[in-house]
Design a protein around this motif. Structure first.
Motif, PDB file in Angstrom:
ATOM      1  N   ILE A  58      -2.820  -2.977 -14.686  1.00 14.16           N
ATOM      2  CA  ILE A  58      -2.693  -4.427 -14.796  1.00 14.16           C
ATOM      3  C   ILE A  58      -4.072  -5.044 -15.007  1.00 14.16           C
ATOM      4  N   PHE A  59      -4.228  -5.772 -16.117  1.00 12.97           N
ATOM      5  CA  PHE A  59      -5.474  -6.494 -16.391  1.00 12.97           C
ATOM      6  C   PHE A  59      -5.405  -7.830 -15.647  1.00 12.97           C
ATOM      7  N   ASP A  95       0.811  -1.213   0.000  1.00 11.91           N
ATOM      8  CA  ASP A  95       0.000   0.000   0.000  1.00 11.91           C
ATOM      9  C   ASP A  95       0.851   1.273   0.000  1.00 11.91           C
ATOM     10  N   GLU A  96       1.986   1.235  -0.712  1.00  9.57           N
ATOM     11  CA  GLU A  96       2.828   2.416  -0.856  1.00  9.57           C
ATOM     12  C   GLU A  96       2.637   3.076  -2.220  1.00  9.57           C
ATOM     13  N   ARG A  97       2.470   2.249  -3.244  1.00  8.01           N
ATOM     14  CA  ARG A  97       2.257   2.766  -4.600  1.00  8.01           C
ATOM     15  C   ARG A  97       0.986   2.164  -5.215  1.00  8.01           C
ATOM     16  N   TRP A  98       0.138   1.636  -4.346  1.00  5.01           N
ATOM     17  CA  TRP A  98      -1.134   1.061  -4.785  1.00  5.01           C
ATOM     18  C   TRP A  98      -2.156   2.182  -4.959  1.00  5.01           C
ATOM     19  N   ILE A  99      -2.714   2.309  -6.172  1.00  2.85           N
ATOM     20  CA  ILE A  99      -3.660   3.377  -6.467  1.00  2.85           C
ATOM     21  C   ILE A  99      -5.099   2.911  -6.295  1.00  2.85           C
ATOM     22  N   GLY A 100      -5.445   1.793  -6.902  1.00  2.00           N
ATOM     23  CA  GLY A 100      -6.804   1.281  -6.784  1.00  2.00           C
ATOM     24  C   GLY A 100      -7.139   0.384  -7.954  1.00  2.00           C
ATOM     25  N   GLU A 101      -8.338  -0.164  -7.939  1.00  2.00           N
ATOM     26  CA  GLU A 101      -8.746  -1.035  -9.037  1.00  2.00           C
ATOM     27  C   GLU A 101     -10.223  -0.850  -9.339  1.00  2.00           C
ATOM     28  N   CYS A 102     -10.541  -1.083 -10.591  1.00  2.00           N
ATOM     29  CA  CYS A 102     -11.920  -1.063 -11.059  1.00  2.00           C
ATOM     30  C   CYS A 102     -12.196  -2.431 -11.650  1.00  2.00           C
ATOM     31  N   ASP A 103     -12.879  -3.271 -10.886  1.00  2.00           N
ATOM     32  CA  ASP A 103     -13.166  -4.638 -11.320  1.00  2.00           C
ATOM     33  C   ASP A 103     -11.892  -5.349 -11.747  1.00  2.00           C
ATOM     34  N   SER A 104     -11.673  -5.551 -13.052  1.00  2.00           N
ATOM     35  CA  SER A 104     -10.577  -6.391 -13.519  1.00  2.00           C
ATOM     36  C   SER A 104      -9.325  -5.623 -13.929  1.00  2.00           C
ATOM     37  N   VAL A 105      -9.265  -4.322 -13.648  1.00  2.00           N
ATOM     38  CA  VAL A 105      -8.072  -3.532 -13.990  1.00  2.00           C
ATOM     39  C   VAL A 105      -7.606  -2.767 -12.754  1.00  2.00           C
TER      40      VAL A 105
END
Length: 343
Positions: free
Chosen positions: A240-241, A213-223
């Motif tokens: 990342i898919f 959780d240092e460079r983690w931005i977020g995700e939308c379902d499968s991306v």
């Protein structure tokens, strides 16, 4: 998971004209996959101003633009019948046709829509989704006719600072048996990582960055999106898919997830005064591939009253990226745009 984040620090000590000591730190970071280095250097206060291309759009659009509706079917070339019987490939408003000046053995151009100047905040998920599905269709059609094609990518130069020669938004889709340098080294290192660890690098990067959780931005379902540890510019977003590993198994829902999340990345750029960018989405043509598809996006800009290029000898000849911005700071800016719908 055995991803390691390595860095080194260098200090330059000198004095100002009054004899006061000044210390400046350069942080050298090493890409956890390739080992290539990039440098986080002192930021004197980079604060770009969003450019306004309204006047340029009025002068270059309509009858003066080969991609505008009145010209596109008259001024652009058509594919041979083995690619499509309809001359060009369409998806919604998006239109794909051959590049008159190809970068590769196969090179399609995807025009997003009839709108000549689309500001960053005006891109909709539907506009983006249709353009990338059209690009996917082109690559799949190429593969059916050319069994030697092993490497493919979907690329976007947005606005002149990025190297885009036409203001009208468009993608470049390239496919070839010859990889680019980025594809060659990434492919080699991915295979080496798989051999040593038994897992896929971008899957592990996803899990590692989400945990740290240092460079983690977020995700939308499968991306999902992270910021690169060793960035290639002042921002370096990696998408990342998580469910797609080759050109054949990217679904419409994947493209929708990608498009929705990309608008959040655009908002992050806009917050910082960045309007232009380069984007490359790398896809395997092998239906047996297991490595998750990934995309990288970096902003492009000019600096100061002289409108100096953001690329100098360090990037161009030493092939060493520079950034004034901390990846972790940019991550926090981007994360703020990933609301409860996009976690």
């Amino acid at each position: 998971m055995t991803i390691h984040f390595k860095k080194a620090e260098e200090w330059f000590t000198f004095y100002d004209g009054q004899g006061n000591l000044i210390e400046r730190k350069t942080e050298i970071r090493f890409d956890p996959l390739t080992g290539e280095s990039s440098r986080l250097v002192f930021d004197a206060g980079l604060s770009p101003v969003l450019p306004n291309y309204t006047e340029a759009a009025e002068q270059s659009g309509g009858k003066n633009c080969p991609f505008c509706p009145e010209n596109i079917l008259k001024m652009t070339p058509v594919f041979p019948k083995e690619i499509t019987f309809d001359d060009r490939i369409t998806q919604g408003e998006a239109i794909v046709f051959p590049n008159l000046f190809p970068y590769s053995k196969h090179n399609g151009v995807v025009v997003f829509s009839g709108q000549h100047y689309v500001r960053l905040e005006e891109f909709t998920t539907q506009l983006i989704k249709n353009a990338f599905i059209a690009a996917q269709t082109y690559i799949q059609n190429v593969i059916k006719t050319d069994s030697k094609v092993s490497f493919a990518s979907i690329n976007w130069n947005y606005l002149p600072e990025s190297g885009g020669s036409i203001l009208h938004p468009h993608l470049h889709v390239i496919a070839s048996e010859s990889p680019t340098n980025y594809q060659a080294i990434t492919n080699e290192k991915e295979n080496q990582y798989k051999k040593e660890n038994g897992t896929e690098y971008f899957s592990d990067l996803y899990e590692t960055e989400k945990t740290l959780d240092e460079r983690w931005i977020g995700e939308c379902d499968s991306v999902a999106w992270v910021h690169a540890y060793a960035p290639k510019s002042h921002n370096d977003f990696i998408g990342i898919f998580t469910q797609a590993s080759n050109i054949h198994n990217i679904t419409e829902q994947d493209w929708l997830s990608f498009s929705e999340s990309l608008t959040k990345i655009f908002a992050t750029l806009n917050d910082q005064g960045f309007a232009s960018f380069n984007l490359s989405l790398h896809v395997s043509t092998d239906p047996e591939a297991k490595q998750p598809i990934h995309v990288r996006l970096i902003p492009r800009l000019t600096i100061g009253q002289l409108e100096t290029s953001d690329i100098n000898f360090f990037q161009a000849l030493h092939q060493e990226p520079l950034t004034y911005k901390s990846p972790e700071d940019i991550t926090r800016k981007a994360h703020a745009h990933f609301n409860s719908r996009i976690k």
